[in-house]
Design a protein around this motif. Structure first.
Motif, PDB file in Angstrom:
ATOM      1  N   GLU A 108      18.875 -28.121   0.042  1.00  0.00           N
ATOM      2  CA  GLU A 108      19.647 -26.894  -0.032  1.00  0.00           C
ATOM      3  C   GLU A 108      18.779 -25.857  -0.734  1.00  0.00           C
ATOM      4  O   GLU A 108      18.106 -26.159  -1.714  1.00  0.00           O
ATOM      5  CB  GLU A 108      20.948 -27.091  -0.811  1.00  0.00           C
ATOM      6  N   GLN A 109      18.793 -24.649  -0.214  1.00  0.00           N
ATOM      7  CA  GLN A 109      18.006 -23.568  -0.812  1.00  0.00           C
ATOM      8  C   GLN A 109      18.919 -22.380  -1.094  1.00  0.00           C
ATOM      9  O   GLN A 109      19.797 -22.065  -0.293  1.00  0.00           O
ATOM     10  CB  GLN A 109      16.870 -23.154   0.125  1.00  0.00           C
ATOM     11  N   GLN A 110      18.693 -21.754  -2.237  1.00  0.00           N
ATOM     12  CA  GLN A 110      19.493 -20.592  -2.620  1.00  0.00           C
ATOM     13  C   GLN A 110      18.602 -19.344  -2.599  1.00  0.00           C
ATOM     14  O   GLN A 110      17.459 -19.372  -3.074  1.00  0.00           O
ATOM     15  CB  GLN A 110      20.109 -20.771  -4.009  1.00  0.00           C
ATOM     16  N   TRP A 111      19.179 -18.272  -2.047  1.00  0.00           N
ATOM     17  CA  TRP A 111      18.448 -17.028  -1.888  1.00  0.00           C
ATOM     18  C   TRP A 111      19.256 -15.866  -2.446  1.00  0.00           C
ATOM     19  O   TRP A 111      20.469 -15.793  -2.241  1.00  0.00           O
ATOM     20  CB  TRP A 111      18.163 -16.762  -0.407  1.00  0.00           C
ATOM     21  N   LEU A 112      18.569 -14.971  -3.138  1.00  0.00           N
ATOM     22  CA  LEU A 112      19.205 -13.735  -3.575  1.00  0.00           C
ATOM     23  C   LEU A 112      19.047 -12.735  -2.439  1.00  0.00           C
ATOM     24  O   LEU A 112      17.930 -12.444  -1.993  1.00  0.00           O
ATOM     25  CB  LEU A 112      18.537 -13.203  -4.846  1.00  0.00           C
ATOM     26  N   VAL A 113      20.177 -12.231  -1.964  1.00  0.00           N
ATOM     27  CA  VAL A 113      20.181 -11.368  -0.784  1.00  0.00           C
ATOM     28  C   VAL A 113      20.884 -10.051  -1.106  1.00  0.00           C
ATOM     29  O   VAL A 113      21.937 -10.031  -1.753  1.00  0.00           O
ATOM     30  CB  VAL A 113      20.896 -12.073   0.392  1.00  0.00           C
ATOM     31  N   GLU A 114      20.295  -8.964  -0.645  1.00  0.00           N
ATOM     32  CA  GLU A 114      20.947  -7.652  -0.725  1.00  0.00           C
ATOM     33  C   GLU A 114      21.750  -7.470   0.567  1.00  0.00           C
ATOM     34  O   GLU A 114      21.188  -7.273   1.650  1.00  0.00           O
ATOM     35  CB  GLU A 114      19.908  -6.544  -0.856  1.00  0.00           C
ATOM     36  N   ALA A 115      23.072  -7.591   0.445  1.00  0.00           N
ATOM     37  CA  ALA A 115      23.955  -7.457   1.608  1.00  0.00           C
ATOM     38  C   ALA A 115      24.187  -5.976   1.892  1.00  0.00           C
ATOM     39  O   ALA A 115      24.872  -5.292   1.146  1.00  0.00           O
ATOM     40  CB  ALA A 115      25.276  -8.171   1.352  1.00  0.00           C
ATOM     41  N   THR A 157      15.990 -18.418  -5.285  1.00  0.00           N
ATOM     42  CA  THR A 157      16.439 -18.665  -6.656  1.00  0.00           C
ATOM     43  C   THR A 157      16.648 -20.139  -6.975  1.00  0.00           C
ATOM     44  O   THR A 157      16.843 -20.486  -8.136  1.00  0.00           O
ATOM     45  CB  THR A 157      17.754 -17.911  -6.925  1.00  0.00           C
ATOM     46  N   GLY A 158      16.597 -21.002  -5.977  1.00  0.00           N
ATOM     47  CA  GLY A 158      16.800 -22.418  -6.254  1.00  0.00           C
ATOM     48  C   GLY A 158      16.555 -23.271  -5.031  1.00  0.00           C
ATOM     49  O   GLY A 158      16.573 -22.793  -3.894  1.00  0.00           O
ATOM     50  N   GLN A 159      16.331 -24.571  -5.291  1.00  0.00           N
ATOM     51  CA  GLN A 159      16.112 -25.531  -4.208  1.00  0.00           C
ATOM     52  C   GLN A 159      16.353 -26.931  -4.744  1.00  0.00           C
ATOM     53  O   GLN A 159      15.873 -27.283  -5.812  1.00  0.00           O
ATOM     54  CB  GLN A 159      14.685 -25.406  -3.668  1.00  0.00           C
ATOM     55  N   GLN A 160      17.127 -27.729  -3.988  1.00  0.00           N
ATOM     56  CA  GLN A 160      17.425 -29.098  -4.411  1.00  0.00           C
ATOM     57  C   GLN A 160      17.370 -30.042  -3.217  1.00  0.00           C
ATOM     58  O   GLN A 160      17.796 -29.697  -2.123  1.00  0.00           O
ATOM     59  CB  GLN A 160      18.822 -29.219  -5.037  1.00  0.00           C
ATOM     60  N   ARG A 161      16.828 -31.242  -3.458  1.00  0.00           N
ATOM     61  CA  ARG A 161      16.908 -32.293  -2.449  1.00  0.00           C
ATOM     62  C   ARG A 161      18.316 -32.865  -2.495  1.00  0.00           C
ATOM     63  O   ARG A 161      18.870 -33.136  -3.559  1.00  0.00           O
ATOM     64  CB  ARG A 161      15.884 -33.386  -2.765  1.00  0.00           C
ATOM     65  N   THR A 162      18.908 -33.084  -1.337  1.00  0.00           N
ATOM     66  CA  THR A 162      20.265 -33.622  -1.305  1.00  0.00           C
ATOM     67  C   THR A 162      20.307 -35.097  -0.942  1.00  0.00           C
ATOM     68  O   THR A 162      21.331 -35.750  -1.126  1.00  0.00           O
ATOM     69  CB  THR A 162      21.128 -32.842  -0.292  1.00  0.00           C
ATOM     70  N   ASP A 163      19.210 -35.654  -0.408  1.00  0.00           N
ATOM     71  CA  ASP A 163      19.140 -37.090  -0.135  1.00  0.00           C
ATOM     72  C   ASP A 163      17.676 -37.502  -0.027  1.00  0.00           C
ATOM     73  O   ASP A 163      16.772 -36.717  -0.273  1.00  0.00           O
ATOM     74  CB  ASP A 163      19.926 -37.468   1.130  1.00  0.00           C
ATOM     75  N   ASP A 164      17.455 -38.772   0.368  1.00  0.00           N
ATOM     76  CA  ASP A 164      16.096 -39.295   0.432  1.00  0.00           C
ATOM     77  C   ASP A 164      15.423 -39.024   1.774  1.00  0.00           C
ATOM     78  O   ASP A 164      14.289 -39.442   1.996  1.00  0.00           O
ATOM     79  CB  ASP A 164      16.100 -40.809   0.167  1.00  0.00           C
TER      80      ASP A 164
END
Length: 210
Positions: A94-101, A82-89
């Protein structure tokens, strides 16, 4: 006969008051100057190194240590990224995942949750956190970490401490040999036992800082 100069009492009082005023002003100026000096030296002094206990990285090398440290320990299936962002150079991401727990070993979360993991980007290729399996949509994993109330998601411990591959709760655990577990132990049995045996890692003065 030589006359001796004299002063009256009024003149003496005015002189004494003048001297007192000058002395008081000098004292105030001295104090102010000393205060300014102290402020200047404080500003120039390097900050003292403060070691916070919260920066100590816990030992998560054993299942029972992970089970103790984790606020949530869940088995789930990845539905989508559901998402992904670079945190530095340096390629940290960081990656976000939708998970069925599907199974909560600790913490009680079930249903669909967001899981936040770490990865790296190198030459256009995504590389998982060292020691952790690559996360794929449709894959099953045991996730261990802490709940982030602000972002409403599960923050996973880095590397092999936070993500453990699974073929299903009732299937043999893929890491059973590496972990010295009994042959044929299932994923569910492994983590039920870990929670049962949960204990904090022994304190180690040589533990690294993050």
């Amino acid at each position: 006969m030589t006359a001796t100069p004299t002063t009256n009492s009024g003149d003496e009082m005015r002189i004494s008051r003048g001297i007192a005023v000058l002395a008081s002003a000098a004292a105030v100026m001295t104090a102010a100057g000393y205060g300014a000096y102290l402020s200047l030296t404080d500003a120039q002094a390097p900050p003292r190194a403060v070691q916070s206990e919260s920066l100590r990285v816990p030992d998560l090398s054993r299942d029972e240590y992970v089970a103790q440290a984790a606020q949530h320990l869940v088995h789930g299936t990845v539905i989508s990224k559901t998402g992904q962002q670079r945190t530095d150079d340096n390629g940290d991401m960081e990656q976000q995942w939708l998970v069925e727990a599907e199974r909560s070993f600790k913490g009680g979360v079930t249903g669909r949750i967001t899981v936040n993991t770490n990865a790296f980007s190198e030459s256009g290729e995504e590389i998982p956190d060292p020691g952790a399996p690559a996360i794929k949509v449709g894959g099953q994993y045991v996730f261990a970490g802490l709940w982030n109330e602000e972002d409403d998601r599960l923050e996973i411990y880095g590397g092999a401490a936070g993500i453990h591959a699974s073929r299903g709760l009732g299937k043999p655990d893929p890491a059973s040999r590496l972990r010295g577990l009994q042959a044929g132990v299932t994923v569910e049995q492994r983590w039920v036992q870990a929670v049962s045996d949960a204990r904090p890692a022994p304190r180690d003065a040589s533990a690294s800082e993050n």
